[in-house]
Design a protein around this motif. Structure first.
Motif, PDB file in Angstrom:
ATOM      1  N   GLN A  43       1.062  -1.428   0.448  1.00  0.00           N
ATOM      2  CA  GLN A  43      -0.034  -0.154  -0.303  1.00  0.00           C
ATOM      3  C   GLN A  43       1.164   0.920  -0.223  1.00  0.00           C
ATOM      4  O   GLN A  43       0.054   2.000  -0.534  1.00  0.00           O
ATOM      5  CB  GLN A  43      -1.191   0.427   1.270  1.00  0.00           C
TER       6      GLN A  43
ATOM      7  N   ASN B 291       1.018   4.670  -3.398  1.00  0.00           N
ATOM      8  CA  ASN B 291       0.566   5.378  -2.688  1.00  0.00           C
ATOM      9  C   ASN B 291       1.238   6.040  -3.001  1.00  0.00           C
ATOM     10  O   ASN B 291       1.062   7.624  -3.193  1.00  0.00           O
ATOM     11  CB  ASN B 291       0.129   5.739  -1.071  1.00  0.00           C
TER      12      ASN B 291
ATOM     13  N   VAL C 133      -5.917  13.808  -2.115  1.00  0.00           N
ATOM     14  CA  VAL C 133      -5.608  12.477  -1.535  1.00  0.00           C
ATOM     15  C   VAL C 133      -6.105  11.321  -0.755  1.00  0.00           C
ATOM     16  O   VAL C 133      -5.988  10.381  -1.326  1.00  0.00           O
ATOM     17  CB  VAL C 133      -4.754  12.801  -0.103  1.00  0.00           C
TER      18      VAL C 133
ATOM     19  N   ASN D 105      -7.723   9.776  -5.014  1.00  0.00           N
ATOM     20  CA  ASN D 105      -6.415   8.971  -4.820  1.00  0.00           C
ATOM     21  C   ASN D 105      -6.864   8.063  -4.435  1.00  0.00           C
ATOM     22  O   ASN D 105      -6.312   6.583  -5.011  1.00  0.00           O
ATOM     23  CB  ASN D 105      -5.349   9.983  -4.898  1.00  0.00           C
ATOM     24  N   ASN D 106      -7.348   7.689  -2.835  1.00  0.00           N
ATOM     25  CA  ASN D 106      -7.010   6.356  -2.251  1.00  0.00           C
ATOM     26  C   ASN D 106      -8.791   5.831  -2.061  1.00  0.00           C
ATOM     27  O   ASN D 106      -9.166   5.186  -1.549  1.00  0.00           O
ATOM     28  CB  ASN D 106      -6.588   7.189  -0.928  1.00  0.00           C
TER      29      ASN D 106
ATOM     30  N   SER E  74       0.705  16.001  -0.582  1.00  0.00           N
ATOM     31  CA  SER E  74       0.294  14.316  -1.040  1.00  0.00           C
ATOM     32  C   SER E  74       1.321  13.165  -1.004  1.00  0.00           C
ATOM     33  O   SER E  74       1.113  12.156  -0.422  1.00  0.00           O
ATOM     34  CB  SER E  74       0.408  14.406  -3.093  1.00  0.00           C
TER      35      SER E  74
ATOM     36  N   GLY F 206      -0.714  11.411   1.450  1.00  0.00           N
ATOM     37  CA  GLY F 206      -0.695   9.582   0.775  1.00  0.00           C
ATOM     38  C   GLY F 206      -0.021   8.568   2.288  1.00  0.00           C
ATOM     39  O   GLY F 206      -0.126   7.360   2.018  1.00  0.00           O
ATOM     40  N   TYR F 207       1.385   9.155   2.638  1.00  0.00           N
ATOM     41  CA  TYR F 207       2.370   7.940   3.413  1.00  0.00           C
ATOM     42  C   TYR F 207       2.306   7.941   4.238  1.00  0.00           C
ATOM     43  O   TYR F 207       2.142   6.336   5.046  1.00  0.00           O
ATOM     44  CB  TYR F 207       3.462   8.620   3.068  1.00  0.00           C
TER      45      TYR F 207
ATOM     46  N   ALA G 186      -1.296   5.780   3.995  1.00  0.00           N
ATOM     47  CA  ALA G 186      -0.719   4.073   3.641  1.00  0.00           C
ATOM     48  C   ALA G 186       0.408   2.784   4.834  1.00  0.00           C
ATOM     49  O   ALA G 186      -0.008   1.948   4.532  1.00  0.00           O
ATOM     50  CB  ALA G 186       0.505   4.147   2.037  1.00  0.00           C
TER      51      ALA G 186
END
Length: 507
Positions: free
Chosen positions: A42, A46, A328, A331-332, A451, A455-456, A459
């Motif tokens: 994951q 991301n 974000v 995106n997820n 992002s 995002g990190y 994830a």
């Protein structure tokens, strides 16, 4: 003075470009399949979603290019970046030679191409419609919200026999569609010296009607199963904006005929009378500019000088903690839907895309109505108002019900689209129009930074809840993430309120 029909034709060109310029927004549709195909964790997935935003770090190159190159060439260059970025992935996706870092670099290249096309569209809207720039930008950028929907519809029409369209389908469309549309509209993309500052009320009223009809069609198509009839209806509505430049061309022809007849009848106008008429016309133009143009004093700040301004950092972080956070989330969305038990994420992505369209359109509708009343809403105030419900939507997502997932997604999609659209007008309002191409691309560097960070972190929490597996199921997968995101968006509301207080003009 440029022809109004050509002026409006350039605007239609920006609408079509924006419609296909969100190629990265269909990533949630095929992200799960890409994850399984390449055996990504994951965290890696991301990072791949972040790659498209990473291309925006160098988006300011497009602002510089727009100074020295014709706008049509800037748009084509951006489309070529997308052609290479997504095209190579399409050709070699199943090959072992295409490593993860190859995918990352190619996706970043395609993401940078989006900035080039955006820059062209923004400049045309602002320069060609100086008195209605906010409205023009709002209508044009609203069509970006439809991109994911458009790509899903095209994929469904072309590859209808397949129940689930694979990653190669979308990668191929992402590569080919933008370059074809860019070449099609290239002859119309030009910046014009518009001396007439009078408002184009009739033209924008027609555009609003067409845009609203397009959005309603997209929403209905997202709720009901896709059909060829829906695709045809959407296609016709996307070509409908041509009605305005065609009507303008027809009117120009009638006016030219009338003027030629008038010139044949008038032979005794003296030089003094001509000078007097020109003086009256100049006086009328100044009156139009003072009443309608509402030229306000603004400090022109360009390039790295922005970094010395407190207002820039308030604007930068409030944008990053709200609209970027919303991007974000979108995106997820594929992984979020999968963790909630959705077998097909296309419906949810199409829904978020459609409401993102209305979110982007809403500011231009309010701007158009406010110009009639003579009162303009401050951009920072407008953004702060939208950030509050967005923060609440993240907390709504803590409820495991699918109804709240749909509700939260529509709110976040709509508010994200609206803030993104408003920001295009906020940048020249805060820092002037002279260096807009470079300034706005500096502002949007917050997107790759946010992002990457958000995002990190999402994830990391997802992978920890998955307990060693590639997939995680249940509300717990994103529970802590939604709490953190909701709190962060609340901070954005506070920062933007401070920005409004600092920039508010007291009488």
């Amino acid at each position: 003075m440029p022809s109004p029909s050509v002026q409006w034709l350039s605007f239609v060109g920006t609408i079509w470009l924006q419609t296909i310029n969100g190629a990265n927004s269909d990533f949630p549709v095929y992200s799960s399949q890409l994850k399984d195909l390449k055996s990504f964790s994951q965290v890696k997935l991301n990072f791949l979603a972040f790659a498209s935003d990473a291309g925006k770090l160098f988006g300011w190159f497009s602002g510089l290019a727009a100074i020295f190159l014709p706008l049509w060439l800037v748009a084509v260059i951006g489309a070529i970046f997308g052609l290479v970025g997504y095209g190579v992935q399409f050709l070699f996706l199943g090959s072992t030679h295409l490593s993860y870092w190859h995918l990352f670099t190619l996706t970043a290249l395609a993401g940078n191409g989006i900035c080039w096309i955006n820059t062209v569209c923004y400049i045309i809207c602002i320069q060609n419609f100086p008195s209605d720039s906010r409205v023009a930008v709002g209508i044009s950028t609203s069509y970006v919200g439809l991109s994911a929907k458009i790509y899903a519809v095209v994929a469904d029409v072309i590859f209808r026999p397949q129940s689930n369209h694979d990653a190669k389908t979308y990668l191929g469309l992402n590569a080919i569609v933008p370059i074809l549309v860019s070449i099609l509209v290239a002859p119309f993309l030009r910046e014009m010296e518009t001396k007439n500052k009078a408002r184009s009320s009739c033209g924008f009223m027609v555009m609003f009607a067409i845009t609203l009809a397009t959005g309603i069609c997209a929403v209905v198509g997202s709720i009901r199963p896709e059909s060829r009839e829906h695709a045809i209806s959407l296609g016709l509505l996307l070509t409908a904006p041509l009605v305005v430049p065609l009507a303008m061309k027809y009117r120009e022809g009638k006016e030219e005929l009338w003027w030629n007849r008038r010139e044949r009848r008038v032979h005794d106008i003296t030089v003094d009378e001509v000078d007097t008429r020109e003086s009256v016309m100049d006086l009328e133009m100044r009156e139009v500019e003072s009443v309608d143009g509402k030229v306000e004093e603004s400090v022109e700040v360009g390039g790295l000088q922005l970094l010395k301004k407190v207002n820039f950092w308030l604007y930068f972080f409030s944008y990053m903690f709200s609209a970027t956070l919303g991007l974000v989330f979108l995106n997820n969305l594929g992984q979020i839907a999968e963790s909630r038990g959705f077998s097909k994420t296309t419906t949810l992505v199409s829904l978020s895309s459609s409401f993102g369209f209305f979110g982007r359109l809403m500011p231009s509708v309010l701007d158009y109505s406010s110009t009639k009343s003579g009162y303009m809403v401050s951009r920072p105030a407008f953004m702060a108002i939208l950030m509050a419900p967005m923060a609440g939507a993240f907390f709504l997502l803590l409820n495991p019900s699918r109804l709240f997932l749909y509700l939260g997604t529509t709110i976040i999609g709509g508010c994200t689209g609206a803030i993104t659209s408003i920001a295009v007008s906020a940048t020249p309002e805060l820092f002037g129009t002279k260096h807009f191409g470079v300034n706005h691309n500096i502002v949007v560097t917050n997107i790759p930074v946010g992002s990457f960070l958000f995002g990190y972190f999402a994830a990391f929490l997802y992978q920890r809840e998955a307990e060693g597996s590639h997939s995680c199921n249940g509300i717990r997968c994103y529970e802590k993430t939604f709490i953190i995101w909701g709190s962060t968006c609340s901070v954005a509301t506070l920062l933007c309120t401070v920005l409004y207080a600092r920039t508010r003009k007291f009488c």
